[in-house]
Motif scaffolding. Structure first.
Motif, PDB file in Angstrom:
ATOM      1  N   ALA A 165      15.474 -12.397   2.086  1.00 40.39           N
ATOM      2  CA  ALA A 165      14.412 -11.737   1.331  1.00 40.39           C
ATOM      3  C   ALA A 165      13.084 -12.439   1.555  1.00 40.39           C
ATOM      4  CB  ALA A 165      14.758 -11.724  -0.159  1.00 40.39           C
ATOM      5  N   ALA A 166      13.123 -13.790   1.588  1.00 44.59           N
ATOM      6  CA  ALA A 166      11.896 -14.547   1.818  1.00 44.59           C
ATOM      7  C   ALA A 166      11.332 -14.254   3.194  1.00 44.59           C
ATOM      8  CB  ALA A 166      12.178 -16.040   1.663  1.00 44.59           C
ATOM      9  N   ALA A 167      12.222 -14.127   4.192  1.00 44.09           N
ATOM     10  CA  ALA A 167      11.755 -13.821   5.537  1.00 44.09           C
ATOM     11  C   ALA A 167      11.106 -12.448   5.592  1.00 44.09           C
ATOM     12  CB  ALA A 167      12.932 -13.888   6.525  1.00 44.09           C
ATOM     13  N   ALA A 168      11.728 -11.486   4.893  1.00 39.27           N
ATOM     14  CA  ALA A 168      11.147 -10.144   4.849  1.00 39.27           C
ATOM     15  C   ALA A 168       9.790 -10.165   4.173  1.00 39.27           C
ATOM     16  CB  ALA A 168      12.091  -9.186   4.117  1.00 39.27           C
ATOM     17  N   ALA A 169       9.696 -10.948   3.104  1.00 43.26           N
ATOM     18  CA  ALA A 169       8.422 -11.051   2.396  1.00 43.26           C
ATOM     19  C   ALA A 169       7.371 -11.684   3.283  1.00 43.26           C
ATOM     20  CB  ALA A 169       8.594 -11.865   1.121  1.00 43.26           C
ATOM     21  N   ALA A 170       7.772 -12.713   4.051  1.00 45.00           N
ATOM     22  CA  ALA A 170       6.822 -13.369   4.947  1.00 45.00           C
ATOM     23  C   ALA A 170       6.311 -12.397   6.005  1.00 45.00           C
ATOM     24  CB  ALA A 170       7.483 -14.574   5.609  1.00 45.00           C
ATOM     25  N   ALA A 171       7.230 -11.572   6.516  1.00 49.91           N
ATOM     26  CA  ALA A 171       6.814 -10.583   7.510  1.00 49.91           C
ATOM     27  C   ALA A 171       5.850  -9.585   6.905  1.00 49.91           C
ATOM     28  CB  ALA A 171       8.051  -9.852   8.064  1.00 49.91           C
ATOM     29  N   ALA A 172       6.147  -9.171   5.674  1.00 52.84           N
ATOM     30  CA  ALA A 172       5.255  -8.236   4.993  1.00 52.84           C
ATOM     31  C   ALA A 172       3.895  -8.870   4.757  1.00 52.84           C
ATOM     32  CB  ALA A 172       5.877  -7.790   3.673  1.00 52.84           C
ATOM     33  N   ALA A 173       3.910 -10.140   4.356  1.00 54.62           N
ATOM     34  CA  ALA A 173       2.647 -10.839   4.122  1.00 54.62           C
ATOM     35  C   ALA A 173       1.839 -10.928   5.408  1.00 54.62           C
ATOM     36  CB  ALA A 173       2.925 -12.240   3.569  1.00 54.62           C
ATOM     37  N   TYR A 174       2.540 -11.084   6.554  1.00 60.34           N
ATOM     38  CA  TYR A 174       1.845 -11.128   7.836  1.00 60.34           C
ATOM     39  C   TYR A 174       1.148  -9.799   8.117  1.00 60.34           C
ATOM     40  CZ  TYR A 174       1.084 -11.474  12.866  1.00 60.34           C
ATOM     41  OH  TYR A 174       0.538 -11.465  14.108  1.00 60.34           O
ATOM     42  N   LEU A 175       1.818  -8.712   7.754  1.00 57.79           N
ATOM     43  CA  LEU A 175       1.241  -7.395   7.986  1.00 57.79           C
ATOM     44  C   LEU A 175       0.071  -7.122   7.062  1.00 57.79           C
ATOM     45  CD1 LEU A 175       4.524  -5.321   8.378  1.00 57.79           C
ATOM     46  CD2 LEU A 175       2.915  -5.938  10.197  1.00 57.79           C
ATOM     47  N   TYR A 176       0.133  -7.715   5.864  1.00 55.63           N
ATOM     48  CA  TYR A 176      -0.924  -7.468   4.902  1.00 55.63           C
ATOM     49  C   TYR A 176      -2.084  -8.425   5.138  1.00 55.63           C
ATOM     50  CZ  TYR A 176      -3.607  -7.527   0.617  1.00 55.63           C
ATOM     51  OH  TYR A 176      -4.640  -7.498  -0.270  1.00 55.63           O
ATOM     52  N   ARG A 177      -3.253  -7.924   5.179  1.00 45.68           N
ATOM     53  CA  ARG A 177      -4.425  -8.755   5.343  1.00 45.68           C
ATOM     54  C   ARG A 177      -5.317  -8.628   4.112  1.00 45.68           C
ATOM     55  NH1 ARG A 177      -1.718 -10.731   8.450  1.00 45.68           N
ATOM     56  NH2 ARG A 177      -1.974 -11.032  10.685  1.00 45.68           N
ATOM     57  N   ARG A 178      -5.607  -9.743   3.493  1.00 48.33           N
ATOM     58  CA  ARG A 178      -6.485  -9.741   2.328  1.00 48.33           C
ATOM     59  C   ARG A 178      -7.864  -9.235   2.725  1.00 48.33           C
ATOM     60  NH1 ARG A 178      -7.301 -15.441  -0.330  1.00 48.33           N
ATOM     61  NH2 ARG A 178      -5.033 -15.242  -0.421  1.00 48.33           N
ATOM     62  N   PRO A 179      -8.468  -8.395   1.931  1.00 47.24           N
ATOM     63  CA  PRO A 179      -9.794  -7.887   2.281  1.00 47.24           C
ATOM     64  C   PRO A 179     -10.820  -9.004   2.333  1.00 47.24           C
ATOM     65  CG  PRO A 179      -9.219  -7.309   0.022  1.00 47.24           C
ATOM     66  CD  PRO A 179      -7.981  -7.868   0.652  1.00 47.24           C
ATOM     67  N   SER A 180     -11.688  -8.945   3.317  1.00 48.15           N
ATOM     68  CA  SER A 180     -12.695  -9.993   3.484  1.00 48.15           C
ATOM     69  C   SER A 180     -13.919  -9.750   2.622  1.00 48.15           C
ATOM     70  CB  SER A 180     -13.102 -10.075   4.957  1.00 48.15           C
ATOM     71  OG  SER A 180     -13.579  -8.814   5.411  1.00 48.15           O
ATOM     72  N   GLY A 181     -14.136  -8.529   2.211  1.00 47.15           N
ATOM     73  CA  GLY A 181     -15.306  -8.214   1.414  1.00 47.15           C
ATOM     74  C   GLY A 181     -14.962  -7.890  -0.025  1.00 47.15           C
ATOM     75  N   PHE A 182     -15.977  -7.524  -0.796  1.00 48.70           N
ATOM     76  CA  PHE A 182     -15.797  -7.194  -2.203  1.00 48.70           C
ATOM     77  C   PHE A 182     -15.117  -5.845  -2.340  1.00 48.70           C
ATOM     78  CE2 PHE A 182     -17.461  -5.433  -6.244  1.00 48.70           C
ATOM     79  CZ  PHE A 182     -17.001  -6.409  -7.107  1.00 48.70           C
ATOM     80  N   ARG A 183     -14.136  -5.792  -3.226  1.00 50.87           N
ATOM     81  CA  ARG A 183     -13.445  -4.521  -3.470  1.00 50.87           C
ATOM     82  C   ARG A 183     -14.333  -3.677  -4.388  1.00 50.87           C
ATOM     83  NH1 ARG A 183      -8.294  -8.166  -5.059  1.00 50.87           N
ATOM     84  NH2 ARG A 183      -7.048  -7.998  -3.176  1.00 50.87           N
ATOM     85  N   SER A 184     -15.034  -2.740  -3.832  1.00 50.73           N
ATOM     86  CA  SER A 184     -16.034  -2.015  -4.616  1.00 50.73           C
ATOM     87  C   SER A 184     -15.615  -0.616  -5.040  1.00 50.73           C
ATOM     88  CB  SER A 184     -17.349  -1.923  -3.832  1.00 50.73           C
ATOM     89  OG  SER A 184     -17.136  -1.275  -2.582  1.00 50.73           O
ATOM     90  N   ARG A 185     -15.043   0.160  -4.130  1.00 53.49           N
ATOM     91  CA  ARG A 185     -14.731   1.554  -4.452  1.00 53.49           C
ATOM     92  C   ARG A 185     -13.327   1.680  -5.035  1.00 53.49           C
ATOM     93  NH1 ARG A 185     -17.352   5.756  -2.821  1.00 53.49           N
ATOM     94  NH2 ARG A 185     -15.470   6.947  -2.289  1.00 53.49           N
ATOM     95  N   ALA A 186     -13.223   2.382  -6.164  1.00 50.34           N
ATOM     96  CA  ALA A 186     -11.942   2.527  -6.868  1.00 50.34           C
ATOM     97  C   ALA A 186     -11.653   3.996  -7.155  1.00 50.34           C
ATOM     98  CB  ALA A 186     -11.958   1.741  -8.177  1.00 50.34           C
ATOM     99  N   VAL A 187     -10.398   4.368  -7.014  1.00 51.65           N
ATOM    100  CA  VAL A 187      -9.957   5.715  -7.354  1.00 51.65           C
ATOM    101  C   VAL A 187      -8.848   5.616  -8.388  1.00 51.65           C
ATOM    102  CG1 VAL A 187      -8.290   5.763  -5.432  1.00 51.65           C
ATOM    103  CG2 VAL A 187      -9.072   7.923  -6.439  1.00 51.65           C
ATOM    104  N   GLY A 188      -8.888   6.485  -9.370  1.00 47.04           N
ATOM    105  CA  GLY A 188      -7.835   6.562 -10.372  1.00 47.04           C
ATOM    106  C   GLY A 188      -6.879   7.686 -10.023  1.00 47.04           C
ATOM    107  N   ILE A 189      -5.594   7.374  -9.960  1.00 47.31           N
ATOM    108  CA  ILE A 189      -4.573   8.385  -9.652  1.00 47.31           C
ATOM    109  C   ILE A 189      -3.577   8.435 -10.792  1.00 47.31           C
ATOM    110  CG2 ILE A 189      -2.794   9.145  -8.043  1.00 47.31           C
ATOM    111  CD1 ILE A 189      -4.237   7.713  -5.815  1.00 47.31           C
ATOM    112  N   ILE A 190      -3.335   9.637 -11.303  1.00 43.98           N
ATOM    113  CA  ILE A 190      -2.386   9.845 -12.397  1.00 43.98           C
ATOM    114  C   ILE A 190      -1.156  10.534 -11.815  1.00 43.98           C
ATOM    115  CG2 ILE A 190      -2.034  10.842 -14.693  1.00 43.98           C
ATOM    116  CD1 ILE A 190      -5.098  11.075 -14.924  1.00 43.98           C
ATOM    117  N   PRO A 191      -0.085   9.779 -11.530  1.00 41.16           N
ATOM    118  CA  PRO A 191       1.130  10.408 -11.006  1.00 41.16           C
ATOM    119  C   PRO A 191       1.878  11.125 -12.123  1.00 41.16           C
ATOM    120  CG  PRO A 191       1.489   8.060 -11.269  1.00 41.16           C
ATOM    121  CD  PRO A 191       0.048   8.318 -11.650  1.00 41.16           C
ATOM    122  N   ALA A 192       2.340  12.321 -11.845  1.00 40.96           N
ATOM    123  CA  ALA A 192       3.031  13.101 -12.878  1.00 40.96           C
ATOM    124  C   ALA A 192       4.172  13.888 -12.260  1.00 40.96           C
ATOM    125  CB  ALA A 192       2.049  14.060 -13.562  1.00 40.96           C
TER     126      ALA A 192
END
Length: 297
Positions: free
Chosen positions: A31-58
């Motif tokens: 599980a840790a290895a899978a998480a590490a691979a996922a973390a490799y794929l995920y890249r933290r945004p370098s800039g400010f997170r400015s635009r937001a959308v609200g989604i209501i799943p129903a």
């Protein structure tokens, strides 16, 4: 409505048991290895997170309350009540309802909501939000998943969840908690949460946490109730459906545990909020009583 800042305080049987723990350890390692691979794929945004959308799943199907989004609360469908509250949030650039049911879609279009049709194969609200985000075709940095059974959600809580993710670049998820009422301690529909002294989530459970040696509720302990709102870094939300279900997530039936089990950080804000979501038909009357007391039409 005030938003509280996170606290800054911060033999044969033996052999058999050993083998069990070794297998368990190997499983954790995988599980840790899978998480590490996922973390490799995920890249933290370098800039400010400015635009937001609200989604209501129903969704219409529900083992506890079929057709819940369309249940009327003082004359209006619950999904409309929730949408109207979400629209008051100042931090959202756009708000949509994501559903796989035409009955819900028609209802929402009737009161003016934007609707994204999603697949029936979505296993949970987060996956539905992910599909909706892809179909929107616009760039957003933050996606706020607001459960459609929160007809009294305060817009300030939504804004707080957005702000929490903006101020915590090491987090990929943000959410909100409030004080747990004593009468809700044993209610498995009320999800409890524990956080560290930096305001990051440690665990969520349908059981009472933390639990003491007596097995009884401690009237002096500030237990926390999780609210039905989640903020996602949009890039992480696109990765989320690819992460395999985790043991704790499946045991507790809580989506957010997949985030924690895979080693990602989750920021939590504490808020004053004395209303809760609608989990069962009997909750509708409770919400209506509260609305009458507050003179909410």
């Amino acid at each position: 409505m005030p938003i509280c800042a996170p606290s800054s305080d911060s033999s044969a049987s033996s052999a058999s048991g050993s083998r069990a723990w070794i297998v368990h350890g190997l499983a954790l390692g995988a599980a840790a290895a899978a998480a590490a691979a996922a973390a490799y794929l995920y890249r933290r945004p370098s800039g400010f997170r400015s635009r937001a959308v609200g989604i209501i799943p129903a969704r219409f199907a529900s083992s506890r309350f079929e057709g819940k989004p369309l249940a009327h609360i003082l004359g209006k469908p619950m999904i409309q009540r929730t949408w109207e509250r979400v629209m008051l949030a100042s931090s959202l650039d756009h708000v949509v309802v994501a559903t796989d049911d035409e009955r819900i879609a028609d209802c929402c279009r009737g009161f003016g909501a934007d609707v994204i049709m999603t697949s029936e194969s979505c296993r949970n609200g987060s996956e539905r939000c992910c599909e909706a985000l892809q179909k929107l075709g616009k760039r957003y940095d933050i996606v706020v998943n607001i459960q459609g059974d929160e007809p009294l959600i305060e817009p300030e809580i939504i804004d707080g969840v957005v702000m929490a993710l903006q101020r915590a670049p090491d987090a990929v998820f943000s959410t909100a908690v409030t004080s747990l009422k004593p009468e809700d301690a044993s209610d498995t529909n009320r999800v409890k949460c524990v956080v560290d002294n930096q305001g990051y989530a440690i665990y969520f459970s349908r059981g009472l946490i933390p639990s003491n040696k007596s097995g009884k509720v401690n009237p002096n302990y500030p237990y926390l109730l999780h609210l039905g709102i989640s903020g996602f870094d949009s890039k992480f939300l696109m990765l989320y459906p690819e992460l395999p279900p985790t043991p704790l997530q499946l045991e507790e039936d809580l989506e957010q545990l997949k985030v924690l089990e895979n080693g990602y950080r989750m920021k939590v804000i504490k808020v004053d909020h004395d209303a809760h979501g609608v989990d069962a038909p009997e909750d509708v009357e409770k919400i209506e009583e509260l609305m009458r007391a507050r003179n909410i039409q």
